[in-house]
Design an enzyme around this catalytic site. Sequence first.
Site, PDB file in Angstrom:
ATOM      1  N   ALA A  74      -8.171  68.160 -10.919  1.00 58.07           N
ATOM      2  CA  ALA A  74      -7.418  69.315 -10.435  1.00 58.07           C
ATOM      3  C   ALA A  74      -6.767  69.990 -11.639  1.00 58.07           C
ATOM      4  O   ALA A  74      -6.502  69.338 -12.658  1.00 58.07           O
ATOM      5  CB  ALA A  74      -6.357  68.855  -9.451  1.00 58.07           C
ATOM      6  N   GLY A 117      -9.786  64.739  -9.642  1.00 50.79           N
ATOM      7  CA  GLY A 117     -10.460  65.554  -8.626  1.00 50.79           C
ATOM      8  C   GLY A 117     -11.947  65.739  -8.913  1.00 50.79           C
ATOM      9  O   GLY A 117     -12.733  65.951  -7.986  1.00 50.79           O
ATOM     10  N   GLU A 120     -13.514  62.754  -7.524  1.00 50.38           N
ATOM     11  CA  GLU A 120     -13.410  62.865  -6.061  1.00 50.38           C
ATOM     12  C   GLU A 120     -14.437  63.848  -5.510  1.00 50.38           C
ATOM     13  O   GLU A 120     -15.053  63.617  -4.466  1.00 50.38           O
ATOM     14  CB  GLU A 120     -11.982  63.303  -5.685  1.00 50.38           C
ATOM     15  CG  GLU A 120     -10.963  62.207  -5.979  1.00 50.38           C
ATOM     16  CD  GLU A 120      -9.526  62.667  -5.825  1.00 50.38           C
ATOM     17  OE1 GLU A 120      -9.195  63.774  -6.310  1.00 50.38           O
ATOM     18  OE2 GLU A 120      -8.734  61.926  -5.239  1.00 50.38           O
ATOM     19  N   GLU A 140      -4.999  59.932 -12.564  1.00 49.08           N
ATOM     20  CA  GLU A 140      -3.781  60.615 -12.086  1.00 49.08           C
ATOM     21  C   GLU A 140      -2.526  59.838 -12.428  1.00 49.08           C
ATOM     22  O   GLU A 140      -1.476  60.409 -12.700  1.00 49.08           O
ATOM     23  CB  GLU A 140      -3.856  60.832 -10.562  1.00 49.08           C
ATOM     24  CG  GLU A 140      -4.877  61.871 -10.112  1.00 49.08           C
ATOM     25  CD  GLU A 140      -6.277  61.309  -9.875  1.00 49.08           C
ATOM     26  OE1 GLU A 140      -6.566  60.168 -10.314  1.00 49.08           O
ATOM     27  OE2 GLU A 140      -7.090  62.016  -9.249  1.00 49.08           O
TER      28      GLU A 140
HETATM   29  N1  CAA Z   1      -6.303  70.715 -15.828  1.00 44.15           N
HETATM   30  C1  CAA Z   1      -6.086  71.785 -16.631  1.00 44.15           C
HETATM   31  N2  CAA Z   1      -6.579  71.893 -17.886  1.00 44.15           N
HETATM   32  C2  CAA Z   1      -7.332  70.869 -18.339  1.00 44.15           C
HETATM   33  C3  CAA Z   1      -7.615  69.733 -17.548  1.00 44.15           C
HETATM   34  C4  CAA Z   1      -7.057  69.670 -16.237  1.00 44.15           C
HETATM   35  N3  CAA Z   1      -7.296  68.652 -15.402  1.00 44.15           N
HETATM   36  N4  CAA Z   1      -8.377  68.884 -18.267  1.00 44.15           N
HETATM   37  C5  CAA Z   1      -8.578  69.485 -19.471  1.00 44.15           C
HETATM   38  N5  CAA Z   1      -7.957  70.682 -19.502  1.00 44.15           N
HETATM   39  C6  CAA Z   1      -7.927  71.648 -20.607  1.00 44.15           C
HETATM   40  C7  CAA Z   1      -7.003  71.166 -21.720  1.00 44.15           C
HETATM   41  O1  CAA Z   1      -5.656  71.497 -21.449  1.00 44.15           O
HETATM   42  C8  CAA Z   1      -7.581  71.928 -22.905  1.00 44.15           C
HETATM   43  O2  CAA Z   1      -7.120  73.253 -22.827  1.00 44.15           O
HETATM   44  P1  CAA Z   1      -6.626  74.014 -24.209  1.00 44.15           P
HETATM   45  O3  CAA Z   1      -7.857  74.044 -25.075  1.00 44.15           O
HETATM   46  O4  CAA Z   1      -6.195  75.370 -23.693  1.00 44.15           O
HETATM   47  O5  CAA Z   1      -5.546  73.172 -24.781  1.00 44.15           O
HETATM   48  C9  CAA Z   1      -9.075  71.966 -22.598  1.00 44.15           C
HETATM   49  O6  CAA Z   1      -9.215  71.726 -21.201  1.00 44.15           O
HETATM   50  C10 CAA Z   1      -9.846  70.874 -23.318  1.00 44.15           C
HETATM   51  O7  CAA Z   1      -9.228  69.625 -23.010  1.00 44.15           O
HETATM   52  P2  CAA Z   1      -8.750  68.591 -24.152  1.00 44.15           P
HETATM   53  O8  CAA Z   1      -8.329  69.312 -25.377  1.00 44.15           O
HETATM   54  O9  CAA Z   1      -7.757  67.664 -23.514  1.00 44.15           O
HETATM   55  O10 CAA Z   1     -10.156  67.844 -24.411  1.00 44.15           O
HETATM   56  P3  CAA Z   1     -10.363  66.356 -24.937  1.00 44.15           P
HETATM   57  O11 CAA Z   1     -11.819  66.239 -25.199  1.00 44.15           O
HETATM   58  O12 CAA Z   1      -9.402  66.005 -26.004  1.00 44.15           O
HETATM   59  O13 CAA Z   1      -9.980  65.416 -23.662  1.00 44.15           O
HETATM   60  C11 CAA Z   1     -10.010  64.776 -21.329  1.00 44.15           C
HETATM   61  C12 CAA Z   1     -10.750  65.475 -22.495  1.00 44.15           C
HETATM   62  C13 CAA Z   1      -9.890  63.271 -21.620  1.00 44.15           C
HETATM   63  C14 CAA Z   1     -10.839  65.002 -20.077  1.00 44.15           C
HETATM   64  C15 CAA Z   1      -8.598  65.389 -21.197  1.00 44.15           C
HETATM   65  O14 CAA Z   1      -8.721  66.800 -21.142  1.00 44.15           O
HETATM   66  C16 CAA Z   1      -7.853  64.934 -19.958  1.00 44.15           C
HETATM   67  O15 CAA Z   1      -7.324  63.858 -19.935  1.00 44.15           O
HETATM   68  N6  CAA Z   1      -7.789  65.818 -18.939  1.00 44.15           N
HETATM   69  C17 CAA Z   1      -7.022  65.553 -17.738  1.00 44.15           C
HETATM   70  C18 CAA Z   1      -7.661  64.498 -16.859  1.00 44.15           C
HETATM   71  C19 CAA Z   1      -6.790  64.228 -15.672  1.00 44.15           C
HETATM   72  O16 CAA Z   1      -5.690  63.719 -15.768  1.00 44.15           O
HETATM   73  N7  CAA Z   1      -7.299  64.571 -14.490  1.00 44.15           N
HETATM   74  C20 CAA Z   1      -6.597  64.354 -13.231  1.00 44.15           C
HETATM   75  C21 CAA Z   1      -5.920  65.633 -12.810  1.00 44.15           C
HETATM   76  S1  CAA Z   1      -4.879  65.392 -11.370  1.00 44.15           S
HETATM   77  C22 CAA Z   1      -5.954  65.374 -10.051  1.00 44.15           C
HETATM   78  O17 CAA Z   1      -7.140  65.575 -10.196  1.00 44.15           O
HETATM   79  C23 CAA Z   1      -5.315  65.148  -8.700  1.00 44.15           C
HETATM   80  C24 CAA Z   1      -6.253  65.004  -7.592  1.00 44.15           C
HETATM   81  O18 CAA Z   1      -6.630  63.924  -7.204  1.00 44.15           O
HETATM   82  C25 CAA Z   1      -6.719  66.159  -6.871  1.00 44.15           C
END
Ligand code: CAA
Length: 266
Positions: A74, A117, A120, A140
Site C-alpha cells: 500500500a 499489499g 496480498e 507491515e
Molecule cells: N509506498 C510508497 N512509496 C514506496 C513504497 C510504498 N509501499 N515502497 C517504495 N516506495 C518508494 C520509495 O519511497 C522510493 O521513493 P523515492 O525514490 O521518491 O524516495 C521508491 O519507491 C523506491 O524505493 P526505495 O528507495 O525504498 O527502494 P529500495 O530498493 O531501497 O527498497 C523496498 C525497496 C525494500 C521494497 C522498500 O522500498 C520498502 O521497504 N518499501 C516498503 C515496503 C512495505 O513496508 N510495504 C508494506 C506497506 S503497508 C501495506 O501494504 C498495508 C496493507 O496490508 C494493505
Amino acid sequence: MSAMKEEKLMTEELIDVEFHDRVMLLRLNRPEALNALCKKLIQQLNAALDQAENDARIGAIVITGSEKAFAAGADITEMCHLTFTDVSDKDFIHTWERLSQCQKPVIAAVSGYALGGGCELAMMCDIIYAAESAKFGQPEITIGTMPGAGGTQRLTQLVGKTKAMEICLTGRLVSSKEAEQIGLVSRVFPEADLLKETMVTAAKIANFSGPVVRMIKEAIRHTTESELVGGIRFERRLFQSTFALEDRQEGMTAFVEKRPAVFKHR
Ligand code: CAA
C-alpha cells in the site's frame, strides 16, 4: 505531495492494459514508487477487472508489474497522515477485495518485490507464477502496522500457521524458492521466461469452456472463501485500528523520512 505531482496522479494511467486474444494483460505501471498501491491505481485496476468481467471475449486475466517490483505494498506516503477516523469511517481499502471477487481466472506474474499489499494482491489471484528474483513478504510490522488486505488470512491458509506467524511477525522477505516450497507460489521461472510462460497458461485456460472454468473457480473458492470472509473483515478492522497508534504514525513517518522507526509500544 506537491500539487503538480498530485495532478499527475489524477490523470496518469497507472495500469497498462493489453489484449492478447482471450487474455487481458494488466501491467502495474508506477515505477517511481515500485508500484505502491495508491487509491488511483486500485481504482484503475478495479475498472479493468469490471471491463474484463463484462467482455465475453476475455477468458483470463494476467496481472504483472516490473522486473524490480510486482508491488511494494500500500502507498505509505498516501496513508501516512490518515487518522483512525479517516480509515475507520470509510472502511479503508475495502475496495481492494474486488480482485478476490473476480469470476474469471486471474494469474499473477511476480518479479521483484511483492510486499505487504503487493503480496496480498498476488494472493488474491488464483495462480501465482514467480520469477527467480521474486521476494515476498508482509513487512507491515516494521512500519508499525499490520497486513490489512488478507495477509494474515490468505497467507495462513496457504502456508500454515507457524510459517505465516513467522513471516508476519518478523516482516522478513521470502525468496521465490522458499515461496514455492511452502506453497505460496504455483511455479518459479527464470526472469526471461516468466511472462511468456504465464501468458501460455492464461491462454490455455482462456480457451477452455468459459462456463466450466467459472464453475471450477467457484467450487474452489467455495472451500477457501467460506473460511475467509469473516477473517478478512476482522483483519481489515484491526489494520484500521492501528491508525490510532503512535507507533503506526511513527513507523510510516520513519519510512517516508528514510530513518529507522523508534517504537514506544503505544
Ligand atoms: N509506498 C510508497 N512509496 C514506496 C513504497 C510504498 N509501499 N515502497 C517504495 N516506495 C518508494 C520509495 O519511497 C522510493 O521513493 P523515492 O525514490 O521518491 O524516495 C521508491 O519507491 C523506491 O524505493 P526505495 O528507495 O525504498 O527502494 P529500495 O530498493 O531501497 O527498497 C523496498 C525497496 C525494500 C521494497 C522498500 O522500498 C520498502 O521497504 N518499501 C516498503 C515496503 C512495505 O513496508 N510495504 C508494506 C506497506 S503497508 C501495506 O501494504 C498495508 C496493507 O496490508 C494493505
